[in-house]
Design an enzyme around this catalytic site. Structure first.
Site, short mmCIF file in Angstrom:
data_model
loop_
_atom_site.label_atom_id
_atom_site.label_comp_id
_atom_site.label_asym_id
_atom_site.label_seq_id
_atom_site.Cartn_x
_atom_site.Cartn_y
_atom_site.Cartn_z
N CYS A 1 1.12 -0.80 0.09
CA CYS A 1 0.07 0.42 -0.16
C CYS A 1 0.87 1.66 -0.52
O CYS A 1 0.62 2.47 -0.61
CB CYS A 1 -1.07 0.23 0.50
SG CYS A 1 -1.84 -1.78 1.77
N CYS B 1 1.71 3.44 -3.41
CA CYS B 1 0.35 4.45 -3.42
C CYS B 1 -0.15 5.85 -2.77
O CYS B 1 -0.09 6.97 -2.99
CB CYS B 1 -0.87 4.12 -4.06
SG CYS B 1 0.08 2.65 -5.42
N HIS B 2 -0.08 5.25 -1.58
CA HIS B 2 -0.94 6.44 -0.41
C HIS B 2 -0.18 6.88 0.68
O HIS B 2 -0.53 7.54 0.43
CB HIS B 2 -1.96 4.89 0.75
CG HIS B 2 -2.67 4.21 -0.26
ND1 HIS B 2 -4.26 5.60 -0.83
CD2 HIS B 2 -3.04 2.97 -0.20
CE1 HIS B 2 -4.82 4.37 -1.30
NE2 HIS B 2 -4.37 3.33 -1.44
N MET C 1 -7.56 1.64 -7.62
CA MET C 1 -7.27 0.76 -6.16
C MET C 1 -7.16 -0.37 -6.42
O MET C 1 -9.01 -1.28 -7.62
CB MET C 1 -8.10 1.20 -5.12
CG MET C 1 -8.58 0.25 -4.20
SD MET C 1 -6.91 0.67 -2.69
CE MET C 1 -7.57 -0.80 -1.56
N HIS D 1 5.54 11.12 -10.32
CA HIS D 1 5.81 9.67 -10.19
C HIS D 1 6.18 9.51 -11.56
O HIS D 1 7.64 9.70 -11.02
CB HIS D 1 4.54 9.35 -10.30
CG HIS D 1 4.04 8.05 -10.34
ND1 HIS D 1 4.12 7.34 -8.97
CD2 HIS D 1 4.34 6.17 -11.54
CE1 HIS D 1 4.10 6.16 -9.22
NE2 HIS D 1 4.05 5.98 -10.33
N HIS E 1 0.21 8.04 -16.26
CA HIS E 1 0.71 6.44 -15.97
C HIS E 1 1.51 6.56 -17.15
O HIS E 1 0.76 5.69 -18.03
CB HIS E 1 0.16 6.28 -15.09
CG HIS E 1 1.12 4.86 -14.73
ND1 HIS E 1 2.38 4.23 -15.54
CD2 HIS E 1 1.66 4.50 -13.30
CE1 HIS E 1 2.93 3.67 -14.49
NE2 HIS E 1 2.90 3.97 -13.24
FE1 DHE Z 1 6.30 1.02 -10.31
C1 DHE Z 1 8.33 2.91 -12.94
C2 DHE Z 1 6.72 4.00 -8.47
C3 DHE Z 1 4.33 -0.10 -9.12
C4 DHE Z 1 6.02 -1.48 -12.32
N1 DHE Z 1 7.05 2.90 -10.85
C5 DHE Z 1 8.01 3.50 -11.98
C6 DHE Z 1 9.10 4.60 -11.66
C7 DHE Z 1 7.94 4.98 -9.77
C8 DHE Z 1 7.49 3.80 -9.97
C9 DHE Z 1 8.49 6.36 -9.50
C10 DHE Z 1 9.80 5.65 -12.23
C11 DHE Z 1 10.90 5.09 -12.11
C12 DHE Z 1 12.17 6.39 -12.67
O1 DHE Z 1 12.20 5.84 -13.52
O2 DHE Z 1 13.61 6.16 -12.06
N2 DHE Z 1 5.68 1.72 -8.58
C13 DHE Z 1 5.65 2.88 -8.40
C14 DHE Z 1 4.76 3.45 -7.08
O3 DHE Z 1 4.87 4.10 -6.06
C15 DHE Z 1 3.97 2.08 -7.14
C16 DHE Z 1 2.03 2.20 -7.54
C17 DHE Z 1 3.69 1.06 -6.33
C18 DHE Z 1 4.52 1.01 -4.93
O4 DHE Z 1 4.67 0.04 -4.05
O5 DHE Z 1 5.52 0.41 -5.91
C19 DHE Z 1 4.29 1.40 -8.09
N3 DHE Z 1 5.64 -0.81 -11.21
C20 DHE Z 1 4.03 -0.82 -10.03
C21 DHE Z 1 4.12 -2.24 -9.86
O6 DHE Z 1 2.92 -2.60 -9.27
C22 DHE Z 1 4.68 -2.29 -10.78
C23 DHE Z 1 3.28 -2.12 -12.68
C24 DHE Z 1 5.06 -3.81 -11.02
C25 DHE Z 1 5.98 -4.17 -10.08
O7 DHE Z 1 6.93 -3.91 -9.81
O8 DHE Z 1 5.66 -4.33 -8.95
C26 DHE Z 1 5.74 -1.57 -11.48
N4 DHE Z 1 7.34 0.74 -12.89
C27 DHE Z 1 7.32 -0.53 -12.91
C28 DHE Z 1 8.75 -0.84 -14.63
C29 DHE Z 1 8.93 0.51 -14.20
C30 DHE Z 1 8.35 1.75 -13.19
C31 DHE Z 1 8.72 -1.69 -15.52
C32 DHE Z 1 9.79 1.66 -15.20
C33 DHE Z 1 9.15 1.68 -16.38
C34 DHE Z 1 10.06 2.14 -17.77
O9 DHE Z 1 9.84 1.58 -19.11
O10 DHE Z 1 11.04 2.92 -17.31
#
Ligand code: DHE
Length: 557
Positions: free
Chosen positions: A73, A76-77, A114, A352, A394
């Site tokens: 959680c 996101c929160h 959510m 983000h 996003h």
């Molecule tokens: Fe991510 C990128 C944060 C959930 C897969 N994600 C990012 C970035 C951030 C972020 C800040 C940019 C990074 C950068 O460019 O330096 N992500 C978060 C969260 O805070 C969130 C919403 C909830 C959490 O608790 O992490 C979250 N993210 C997810 C997922 O559920 C995903 C789908 C799978 C997982 O890892 O759990 C996921 N996020 C990704 C991926 C990228 C990403 C694959 C990079 C994409 C790219 O092509 O560069």
């Protein structure tokens, strides 16, 4: 503006701090992907005074709640529940909703992002009940991580002198893919030519993203537990050469990319504590830890400021560091001693994910809460636009192409509505369209996390990972750049959610993940959209992001 944060001194500052360290250890041991030793487990629950009847948790339940919250959680929160991609969850408001309503939300999810944690099988009814009560209690205060502790975690496995000076592999290593196996805490290195797995390496817990070093030789992996893993692709078989842990909770990492600084430094941005850490790029030796300022763009002093996306400029010795809650993009100069923040650019709250335009001059970053993309000019170091694109943009790193009518454009998809917004991105030659939405393309459902394209591709690919309808979540779509319309959508997976795209180096094939425990990599011929291969192996546990060496090093998207 550059006021230091209230650093939490020492890990045992509060009882709750111990709880959170314990919470992490629980998550880590469940995955077996980390060497965290689970120290300082304090089992005393937070104060239960003034709680409505039936809400208080016993010590064991509270610990479980803290662990689950941090894992599922907090991203996101917010760790302190002040909200960001998701709304704030303040105890008083939660108490007003009451346990039954909260249980229903946690079980069934809400439109707009959510997830249905209960319905989707991530949480049992008992766990849902614990979470519904946990969010009505005060959040535990998380611990800090200082330079001594970071240095202690540093593990140089192979010194630079013992590494090859030229690639020892005969494979086309620039076309390797790093594939994240999220819940296994591992990264698979795949050969993009032969589609064979060439290595399977342990990384941090719930590993989040990979970035390539400027030369492409190294992959940096970042775990949600803050562990950075340095992977050398020039050894006969890709090898982990160093590890370090600079955060307790983290999502971003990148290297120095300016000519003359290639592979020299690595930055890790923390979700918690409120700091960034700079390492030697070849060894991960910790060089500096810097607090992030806590003042928001509205002048508010915040208790929680997390580092979201980090982008490495190709034309200046700087990283653009998005400060989620405060709404600033901090410019960190790696040519200066101690890697200071040299400029704070007002962008928008809450930041983000984002990436560069095709020239690399502009950094376009999503401000989820405001339904906007903020465009930062990294030459003149100023915000040049705020674009209203749609509900909860996003973009991942986004997508760049040339539109037949509007010239160079960028695009974002949205978590909160089924729409791809395309906006002009060429202020020099098409100033009339620059930073304005020029096309809105309807997608079948909300819940898109990523879009991707390549200069050699006629398409832009989109997923719908968080769609509430299960069939939509398993579907992917392609948009025709030339015809400027949605070309086709289809169900790509039988079971898990479809997530994230990556092209091979040539831009002729596209890899998609089937995100489930027995996951798959689905590989398409980009031109014909025909499925070329479906890799399903026992080790493909929850594949999520995929990163092609060449494309990631050169910011091709
Ligand atoms: Fe991510 C990128 C944060 C959930 C897969 N994600 C990012 C970035 C951030 C972020 C800040 C940019 C990074 C950068 O460019 O330096 N992500 C978060 C969260 O805070 C969130 C919403 C909830 C959490 O608790 O992490 C979250 N993210 C997810 C997922 O559920 C995903 C789908 C799978 C997982 O890892 O759990 C996921 N996020 C990704 C991926 C990228 C990403 C694959 C990079 C994409 C790219 O092509 O560069």
């Amino acid at each position: 503006m550059f006021k230091p944060t209230r650093r939490f001194a020492g890990v045992a500052r509060t009882v709750a701090a111990g709880l959170l360290v314990g919470a992490f250890a629980l998550g880590v041991s469940a995955c077996g992907g980390s060497d965290d030793d689970g120290e300082k487990k304090d089992t005393t629950a937070a104060s239960t005074a003034d709680l409505p009847e039936g809400v208080a948790l016993n010590d064991e339940e509270f610990k479980k709640g803290a662990d689950t919250f941090f894992r599922q959680c907090a991203g996101c929160h917010g760790t302190l529940r002040v909200g960001a991609t998701g709304p704030p969850l303040q105890p008083k408001d939660m108490q007003q909703r009451g346990t039954t309503v909260l249980e229903s939300i946690i079980t069934n999810g809400l439109p707009g992002g959510m997830p249905p944690w209960g319905k989707a099988g991530f949480l049992t009814p008992e766990e849902v009940n614990i979470m519904a009560r946990f969010v009505q209690m005060d959040p535990p205060e998380p611990p800090g991580l200082d330079m001594d502790e970071i240095k202690e975690s540093w593990d140089l496995k192979i010194p630079v002198a013992d590494r090859p000076t030229a690639p020892q592999t005969t494979r086309n290593w620039q076309n390797f893919f790093g594939v994240i196996l999220r819940d296994a805490g591992k990264v698979a290195i795949m050969d993009g030519d032969t589609k064979e797995r060439v290595a399977l390496l342990n990384t941090g817990y719930a590993v989040h993203i990979l970035r390539s070093s400027a030369t492409g030789r190294y992959f940096y992996a970042i775990g949600r537990d803050g562990k950075v893993t340095l992977i050398d692709l020039w050894t006969k078989k890709p090898t982990t050469v160093a590890e370090v842990k600079g955060c307790i909770d983290a999502r971003s990492v990148d290297g120095s990319k300016l000519k003359g600084f290639e592979d020299k430094y690595v930055i890790e941005g923390c979700y918690w504590p409120m700091q960034y850490v700079v390492y030697d790029g070849l060894t991960l030796e910790p060089l500096a830890v810097q607090d992030v300022p806590t003042e928001s763009i509205d002048g508010e002093d915040l208790d929680e400021v997390r580092i979201a996306a980090i982008a490495a400029s190709h034309s200046a010795p700087v990283w653009a560091v998005a400060l989620k809650e405060s709404g600033y993009v901090a410019i960190v100069d790696y040519s200066k001693p101690d890697f200071p923040i040299t400029k704070m650019i007002k962008a928008q709250r809450f930041l983000h994910d984002g990436g560069f335009d095709s020239t690399g001059r502009f950094f376009a970053i999503a401000a989820n809460e405001k339904d906007q993309i903020a465009v930062i000019d990294l030459k003149d170091m100023e915000r040049v636009a705020l674009i209203d694109t749609g509900r909860k943009p996003h973009p991942g790193r986004g997508a760049n192409w040339v539109d037949p009518k509007y010239g160079p454009v960028m695009a974002t998809t949205h978590m909160g509505e089924g729409k791809m917004a395309i906006y002009g991105a060429d202020p020099k030659n098409h100033p009339q369209y620059a930073w304005k939405v020029v096309r809105e393309i309807k997608l079948p459902s909300a819940g898109t996390l990523f879009l991707k394209t390549h200069d050699n591709s006629p398409w832009v690919w989109t997923d719908a990972t968080l769609a509430t309808n299960e069939k939509d979540a398993r579907s992917i779509c392609v948009y025709s750049k030339q015809k400027a319309k949605l070309h086709k959508c289809w169900v790509a997976t039988k079971d898990g959610r479809g997530v994230h795209f990556e092209y091979n180096k040539q831009g002729t094939q596209v890899w998609v993940s089937n995100w489930t425990n027995k996951g798959e990599l689905i590989i398409y011929d980009d031109k014909s959209l025909k499925e070329l291969k479906r890799i399903r192996e026992p080790w493909l546990v929850t594949p999520t992001g995929k990163f092609n060496v060449f494309n990631t090093a050169h910011d091709v998207y």
